[in-house]
Design a protein around this motif. Sequence first.
Motif, PDB file in Angstrom:
ATOM      1  N   VAL A  52      -4.806  -7.537   8.987  1.00  0.00           N
ATOM      2  CA  VAL A  52      -4.479  -7.044   7.643  1.00  0.00           C
ATOM      3  C   VAL A  52      -3.715  -8.116   6.862  1.00  0.00           C
ATOM      4  O   VAL A  52      -4.022  -8.401   5.704  1.00  0.00           O
ATOM      5  CB  VAL A  52      -3.649  -5.739   7.734  1.00  0.00           C
ATOM      6  N   PHE A  55      -5.575 -10.979   5.187  1.00  0.00           N
ATOM      7  CA  PHE A  55      -6.410 -10.710   4.011  1.00  0.00           C
ATOM      8  C   PHE A  55      -5.897 -11.556   2.860  1.00  0.00           C
ATOM      9  O   PHE A  55      -4.728 -11.459   2.490  1.00  0.00           O
ATOM     10  CB  PHE A  55      -6.335  -9.227   3.658  1.00  0.00           C
ATOM     11  N   VAL A  59      -8.234  -9.816  -5.117  1.00  0.00           N
ATOM     12  CA  VAL A  59      -8.513  -8.456  -5.573  1.00  0.00           C
ATOM     13  C   VAL A  59      -8.818  -7.576  -4.364  1.00  0.00           C
ATOM     14  O   VAL A  59      -9.642  -7.939  -3.528  1.00  0.00           O
ATOM     15  CB  VAL A  59      -9.728  -8.431  -6.537  1.00  0.00           C
ATOM     16  N   VAL A  60      -8.106  -6.450  -4.262  1.00  0.00           N
ATOM     17  CA  VAL A  60      -8.425  -5.469  -3.226  1.00  0.00           C
ATOM     18  C   VAL A  60      -9.560  -4.613  -3.788  1.00  0.00           C
ATOM     19  O   VAL A  60      -9.337  -3.613  -4.457  1.00  0.00           O
ATOM     20  CB  VAL A  60      -7.203  -4.617  -2.858  1.00  0.00           C
ATOM     21  N   ALA A  61     -10.787  -5.061  -3.521  1.00  0.00           N
ATOM     22  CA  ALA A  61     -11.960  -4.501  -4.198  1.00  0.00           C
ATOM     23  C   ALA A  61     -12.605  -3.385  -3.387  1.00  0.00           C
ATOM     24  O   ALA A  61     -12.336  -3.214  -2.199  1.00  0.00           O
ATOM     25  CB  ALA A  61     -12.969  -5.615  -4.454  1.00  0.00           C
ATOM     26  N   TYR A  62     -13.486  -2.617  -4.072  1.00  0.00           N
ATOM     27  CA  TYR A  62     -14.292  -1.617  -3.373  1.00  0.00           C
ATOM     28  C   TYR A  62     -14.981  -2.257  -2.177  1.00  0.00           C
ATOM     29  O   TYR A  62     -15.452  -3.395  -2.237  1.00  0.00           O
ATOM     30  CB  TYR A  62     -15.407  -1.091  -4.299  1.00  0.00           C
ATOM     31  N   SER A  63     -15.088  -1.493  -1.132  1.00  0.00           N
ATOM     32  CA  SER A  63     -15.895  -1.870   0.023  1.00  0.00           C
ATOM     33  C   SER A  63     -17.288  -1.262  -0.179  1.00  0.00           C
ATOM     34  O   SER A  63     -17.511  -0.500  -1.124  1.00  0.00           O
ATOM     35  CB  SER A  63     -15.203  -1.279   1.250  1.00  0.00           C
ATOM     36  N   GLU A  64     -18.233  -1.583   0.689  1.00  0.00           N
ATOM     37  CA  GLU A  64     -19.531  -0.907   0.644  1.00  0.00           C
ATOM     38  C   GLU A  64     -19.353   0.553   1.090  1.00  0.00           C
ATOM     39  O   GLU A  64     -18.496   0.845   1.933  1.00  0.00           O
ATOM     40  CB  GLU A  64     -20.533  -1.601   1.574  1.00  0.00           C
ATOM     41  N   ALA A 242      -4.406   4.604  10.337  1.00  0.00           N
ATOM     42  CA  ALA A 242      -5.385   3.696   9.710  1.00  0.00           C
ATOM     43  C   ALA A 242      -6.497   4.496   9.068  1.00  0.00           C
ATOM     44  O   ALA A 242      -7.132   4.039   8.117  1.00  0.00           O
ATOM     45  CB  ALA A 242      -5.956   2.733  10.736  1.00  0.00           C
ATOM     46  N   CYS A 267     -16.053   4.586  -1.099  1.00  0.00           N
ATOM     47  CA  CYS A 267     -15.893   3.758   0.098  1.00  0.00           C
ATOM     48  C   CYS A 267     -14.592   4.093   0.810  1.00  0.00           C
ATOM     49  O   CYS A 267     -13.786   4.857   0.319  1.00  0.00           O
ATOM     50  CB  CYS A 267     -15.900   2.275  -0.269  1.00  0.00           C
ATOM     51  N   CYS A 268     -14.413   3.488   1.989  1.00  0.00           N
ATOM     52  CA  CYS A 268     -13.157   3.611   2.743  1.00  0.00           C
ATOM     53  C   CYS A 268     -12.253   2.431   2.374  1.00  0.00           C
ATOM     54  O   CYS A 268     -12.714   1.428   1.848  1.00  0.00           O
ATOM     55  CB  CYS A 268     -13.446   3.572   4.237  1.00  0.00           C
ATOM     56  N   PRO A 269     -10.951   2.560   2.694  1.00  0.00           N
ATOM     57  CA  PRO A 269     -10.019   1.495   2.326  1.00  0.00           C
ATOM     58  C   PRO A 269     -10.393   0.163   3.006  1.00  0.00           C
ATOM     59  O   PRO A 269     -10.726   0.120   4.184  1.00  0.00           O
ATOM     60  CB  PRO A 269      -8.679   1.994   2.853  1.00  0.00           C
ATOM     61  N   THR A 270     -10.293  -0.881   2.236  1.00  0.00           N
ATOM     62  CA  THR A 270     -10.715  -2.205   2.674  1.00  0.00           C
ATOM     63  C   THR A 270      -9.821  -2.756   3.788  1.00  0.00           C
ATOM     64  O   THR A 270     -10.317  -3.193   4.837  1.00  0.00           O
ATOM     65  CB  THR A 270     -10.714  -3.149   1.449  1.00  0.00           C
ATOM     66  N   LEU A 271      -8.511  -2.739   3.571  1.00  0.00           N
ATOM     67  CA  LEU A 271      -7.597  -3.368   4.535  1.00  0.00           C
ATOM     68  C   LEU A 271      -7.681  -2.719   5.907  1.00  0.00           C
ATOM     69  O   LEU A 271      -7.706  -3.396   6.936  1.00  0.00           O
ATOM     70  CB  LEU A 271      -6.151  -3.279   4.040  1.00  0.00           C
ATOM     71  N   ASP A 272      -7.700  -1.401   5.940  1.00  0.00           N
ATOM     72  CA  ASP A 272      -7.727  -0.697   7.223  1.00  0.00           C
ATOM     73  C   ASP A 272      -9.006  -1.003   7.990  1.00  0.00           C
ATOM     74  O   ASP A 272      -9.008  -1.056   9.217  1.00  0.00           O
ATOM     75  CB  ASP A 272      -7.597   0.807   6.992  1.00  0.00           C
TER      76      ASP A 272
END
Lengths: 396, 396
Positions: A52, A55, A59-64, A242, A267-272
């Motif tokens: 984490v 990273f 930008v903490v962007a949308y994930s797929e 998480a 989507c789900c959170p990117t960092l996690d």
Amino acid sequence: MELSNRVNAMGHSPIRRFNKYAIEAEANGKKVYHLNIGQPDVETPACFMEAVKDFDKKVVAYSESGGETVLQDAICRYFERYDIHYDRSEILVTNGGSEALNMVFTAVINPGEEAIIAEPFYTNYHTFITAAGGRVVPVTTKAEDGYDFAKRDLIEAAITPNTKCICCINPGNPTGRVLTIDDMKLIGEIAKEHDLWIIADEVYREFAYDDRKAVSFGMLDDLADRVIIVDSVSKRFSACGARVGCVASKNKELMDGLMKIAQGRLCCPTLDQIGAAALYNLDEAYYDEVKAEYESRRDVSYEELMKIPGVVCQKPGGAFYMMAKLPVDDVEKFLIFLLTEFEDNGETVMFAPAEGFYATEGLGNDEMRIAYVLNKDAMRRGVELIRLGLEAYNSK
Amino acid sequence: MELSNRVNAMGHSPIRRFNKYAIEAEANGKKVYHLNIGQPDVETPACFMEAVKDFDKKVVAYSESGGETVLQDAICRYFERYDIHYDRSEILVTNGGSEALNMVFTAVINPGEEAIIAEPFYTNYHTFITAAGGRVVPVTTKAEDGYDFAKRDLIEAAITPNTKCICCINPGNPTGRVLTIDDMKLIGEIAKEHDLWIIADEVYREFAYDDRKAVSFGMLDDLADRVIIVDSVSKRFSACGARVGCVASKNKELMDGLMKIAQGRLCCPTLDQIGAAALYNLDEAYYDEVKAEYESRRDVSYEELMKIPGVVCQKPGGAFYMMAKLPVDDVEKFLIFLLTEFEDNGETVMFAPAEGFYATEGLGNDEMRIAYVLNKDAMRRGVELIRLGLEAYNSK
């Protein structure tokens, strides 16, 4: 300006319902041993936070919608240990195992249709199946039989023309029951004969003790089109916060349907997800160590429980829960007593009353579930407090 | 072994449906300007990752179902800027604004009941309202009227005995329409007269341009029991991948109902909530800066759009989207042309076809939505590519 009927019909979580008493006890300076919830004190492997922290995008962007590819790939590699071969399109990343279950029942159950599940079972199955308009049809299992439900007559007695799926939590929450490959083959045969989905909730997969083998419904190739695996990092990697889970399935129509639901929540959170990918890359040694730890916690908890006169308990083979009948009429009253009146050296204990784990009215009133998620000393003391509490309660 | 009817009836996200063409174009070496999705290139404030990195607990544990108190408190303080006074119990943290909307419709809409919303509207309203068994009743608005829907006759014409709520996305996605306080009072009056909930999706709250005032339905005290605010850090703080949103309401029954739903999915991710708390603590200067940036992006985009012969577009007052009618019969065909056949110096552009933003059949075929989420040069070039693409398309 009314609420919907469905939300009015819902109850508060039976596992979290007694929290207010615990919060009050703690506010009054009592120490409460929390054996009520599956929140382990085992450390989250450091690689999670390291990944984490690495990273470095601006930008903490949308994930797929289906998940970060780095995580999907790590999950695929993890399943290779079991000789199960998924590709990315067969892995949908979810907000914990909870969202995975919710999505699966949304995709599979029509109003009026039925889901078979061995009771006692994890309470949120009730939440998600009824939210989809379905009905839980329980197969009642007993401590005396080791909570075995892999019996043709038991399962077939529950099947009706409305049955849509068989749910298998394996290893079991709250029973600790572990299926063998032969058990799974039998369930698979029945599912094929009656054309049912198999929803395999395997979030405790590696927690199988006494030389039991960690197995997966994904290992049975002839069931590949009907098996829906629900998985999560919460328990396996002690990373409940998480909120990373997944659905794995080789059924393309199902995965396409789930993707439609997944796109709705974006989507789900990117960092996690990035942290979770690191967890899935841990090697075999991690699993051995954690399993040994939980096995020893189980042993001390069971040993301590056996000191209680009148308790009925089967030593569980997996997961990290233990069901036990207590010598009281109503465990909920006993629990409130423990949290409001009882103490021993300023300490008390909390468990989950079992009633919420049963679909059949009247069952579970004298049963509790404890989670052996605390270290051995804490587990020993926690179960001792139940014993001391019972003595005080029954001599009132 | 069928899927549920509801999942079969669902469609794939109209915003994400054309991604495959873009992926192929990019694989072939084309640069694609993504004006199709609300993913800003604005940097996520550094305090988000700093707060995440400061997390030093050994276990990434479950959060409370209603949210981390540090985040709830930060959200309460944020609302104080608007003279709106919430306490923790009035803030439920969700997995993005998406889960907030999903929960709210689950809690408010019975099968057969209706939700009024001005069209064009953000497509997932359709997803969530129909998932709850409800029906979207659109109030059609037009570019020529600046997408104004705060008119008594328009709204009352849509009300039936089955109407349960009025949904207001303000500032509007995809229209950019910004309500004034007087507009909101009028909507509130109508809601009171017909005993309706007001679902106020205010995730773009601060993005109100040309000296328009950032406002909130929460500011109208006499509506407090019927207003349900949906909020999110995604757009305001350019943190779409954090997936942190919330529901805020002073209606205790509603909040209790939502809590029951929230307990089913246990909690939101811990780290993202800690990061989000830091975002909510940012001071006024942050909002001014970001608003100025989007306002200038809007101006450039609009200016460039006005160079296209035959385009119809109203300069939007808020959010970061722009609707425009293009001189083509079918924008979807034009979009596929842009992604598969067209290029200018190895570059092309993607927008969202507007059809998915309408509930009324046949509307939106010649409209597109662009998101002015890229920097000014990129926006200028992106819109230029639409112009050049149109020239090529219409001279085919």
